[in-house]
Design an enzyme around this catalytic site. Structure first.
Site, PDB file in Angstrom:
ATOM      1  N   GLY A   1       0.832  -1.201   0.000  1.00  0.00           N
ATOM      2  CA  GLY A   1       0.000   0.000   0.000  1.00  0.00           C
ATOM      3  C   GLY A   1       0.862   1.245   0.000  1.00  0.00           C
ATOM      4  O   GLY A   1       2.058   1.199  -0.291  1.00  0.00           O
ATOM      5  N   CYS A   2       0.256   2.345   0.354  1.00  0.00           N
ATOM      6  CA  CYS A   2       0.952   3.632   0.384  1.00  0.00           C
ATOM      7  C   CYS A   2       2.206   3.540   1.252  1.00  0.00           C
ATOM      8  O   CYS A   2       2.157   3.070   2.379  1.00  0.00           O
ATOM      9  CB  CYS A   2       0.001   4.694   0.938  1.00  0.00           C
ATOM     10  SG  CYS A   2       0.772   6.299   1.156  1.00  0.00           S
ATOM     11  N   PHE A   3       3.320   3.987   0.709  1.00  0.00           N
ATOM     12  CA  PHE A   3       4.572   3.843   1.450  1.00  0.00           C
ATOM     13  C   PHE A   3       4.643   4.698   2.702  1.00  0.00           C
ATOM     14  O   PHE A   3       5.392   4.408   3.618  1.00  0.00           O
ATOM     15  CB  PHE A   3       5.804   4.033   0.575  1.00  0.00           C
ATOM     16  CG  PHE A   3       5.859   5.189  -0.387  1.00  0.00           C
ATOM     17  CD1 PHE A   3       5.211   6.395  -0.177  1.00  0.00           C
ATOM     18  CD2 PHE A   3       6.614   5.049  -1.543  1.00  0.00           C
ATOM     19  CE1 PHE A   3       5.313   7.445  -1.079  1.00  0.00           C
ATOM     20  CE2 PHE A   3       6.726   6.092  -2.463  1.00  0.00           C
ATOM     21  CZ  PHE A   3       6.069   7.295  -2.229  1.00  0.00           C
ATOM     22  N   TRP A   4       3.833   5.757   2.801  1.00  0.00           N
ATOM     23  CA  TRP A   4       3.859   6.609   3.996  1.00  0.00           C
ATOM     24  C   TRP A   4       3.496   5.825   5.251  1.00  0.00           C
ATOM     25  O   TRP A   4       4.187   5.874   6.250  1.00  0.00           O
ATOM     26  CB  TRP A   4       2.887   7.765   3.877  1.00  0.00           C
ATOM     27  CG  TRP A   4       3.114   8.728   2.780  1.00  0.00           C
ATOM     28  CD1 TRP A   4       4.275   8.952   2.078  1.00  0.00           C
ATOM     29  CD2 TRP A   4       2.145   9.624   2.247  1.00  0.00           C
ATOM     30  NE1 TRP A   4       4.068   9.937   1.145  1.00  0.00           N
ATOM     31  CE2 TRP A   4       2.772  10.371   1.227  1.00  0.00           C
ATOM     32  CE3 TRP A   4       0.808   9.882   2.526  1.00  0.00           C
ATOM     33  CZ2 TRP A   4       2.111  11.356   0.502  1.00  0.00           C
ATOM     34  CZ3 TRP A   4       0.151  10.861   1.808  1.00  0.00           C
ATOM     35  CH2 TRP A   4       0.795  11.588   0.798  1.00  0.00           C
TER      36      TRP A   4
ATOM     37  N   HIS B   1      -2.905   1.948   6.924  1.00  0.00           N
ATOM     38  CA  HIS B   1      -2.317   0.870   7.707  1.00  0.00           C
ATOM     39  C   HIS B   1      -2.804   0.898   9.143  1.00  0.00           C
ATOM     40  O   HIS B   1      -3.092   1.951   9.693  1.00  0.00           O
ATOM     41  CB  HIS B   1      -0.788   0.955   7.654  1.00  0.00           C
ATOM     42  CG  HIS B   1      -0.262   0.730   6.287  1.00  0.00           C
ATOM     43  ND1 HIS B   1      -0.129   1.747   5.371  1.00  0.00           N
ATOM     44  CD2 HIS B   1       0.132  -0.394   5.663  1.00  0.00           C
ATOM     45  CE1 HIS B   1       0.329   1.246   4.233  1.00  0.00           C
ATOM     46  NE2 HIS B   1       0.491  -0.056   4.386  1.00  0.00           N
TER      47      HIS B   1
END
Length: 162
Positions: free
Chosen positions: A10-13, A153
């Site tokens: 998913g989004c790396f942040w 997350h």
């Protein structure tokens, strides 16, 4: 000894924000890997996954422990999707550096599937790590710079190793 692992989920942040806090992780870098675009950017990274490269002290944690945590904080059963983020950029993937890492990742996926914690089977891909491209500076440590920023997350489960 400091080792590296590259994971996408998913989004790396959000992935970076959770993983950086794990014991033994000494550095994280968000970026792109697994695609064919040379020198990808946020605006042009077709085929690449948003990923996190983690450096870890193997005296304080292990590849297996980091895989365990990875499978606790994202849904590995949704194809090319985490939360509202959709597309191959958001796929669940383990980018292995050698055959030993690949085998350990295969074994861990088997543990996750056998646990039956998710109603569907794991779709996490195992891909050879060819090249990791760090993302632009404004993406690095994004949720530390922007508290309350978007993440898909969460900690869904306790360790699979218990």
């Amino acid at each position: 000894m400091v080792k590296k692992i590259v994971l996408a989920g998913g989004c790396f942040w959000g992935l970076e924000d959770f993983i950086r806090k794990q014991a033994g992780v000494v550095n994280t870098t968000v970026g792109y890997t697994g695609g064919k675009v040379e020198n990808p950017t946020y605006e042009n990274h077709e085929g690449h996954a948003e990923a996190v490269e983690m450096e870890y002290d193997d005296q304080k944690t292990s590849y297996k422990n980091l895989l365990d945590f990875f499978f606790q904080i994202h849904n590995p059963t949704t194809l090319n999707q985490q939360g509202n983020d959709r597309g191959t950029s958001y796929r669940s993937a383990i980018f292995y550096g050698n055959d030993e890492e690949k085998k350990e990742a295969e074994n861990f996926i088997d543990i996750v599937n056998k646990s039956k914690r998710w109603k569907d089977s794991v779709v996490t891909t195992l891909e050879p790590l060819i090249k990791f491209y760090p993302a632009e500076d404004y993406h690095q440590d994004y949720l530390e710079k922007n508290p309350g920023g978007y993440t898909c997350h969460a900690i869904y489960f306790d360790s699979y190793l218990k």
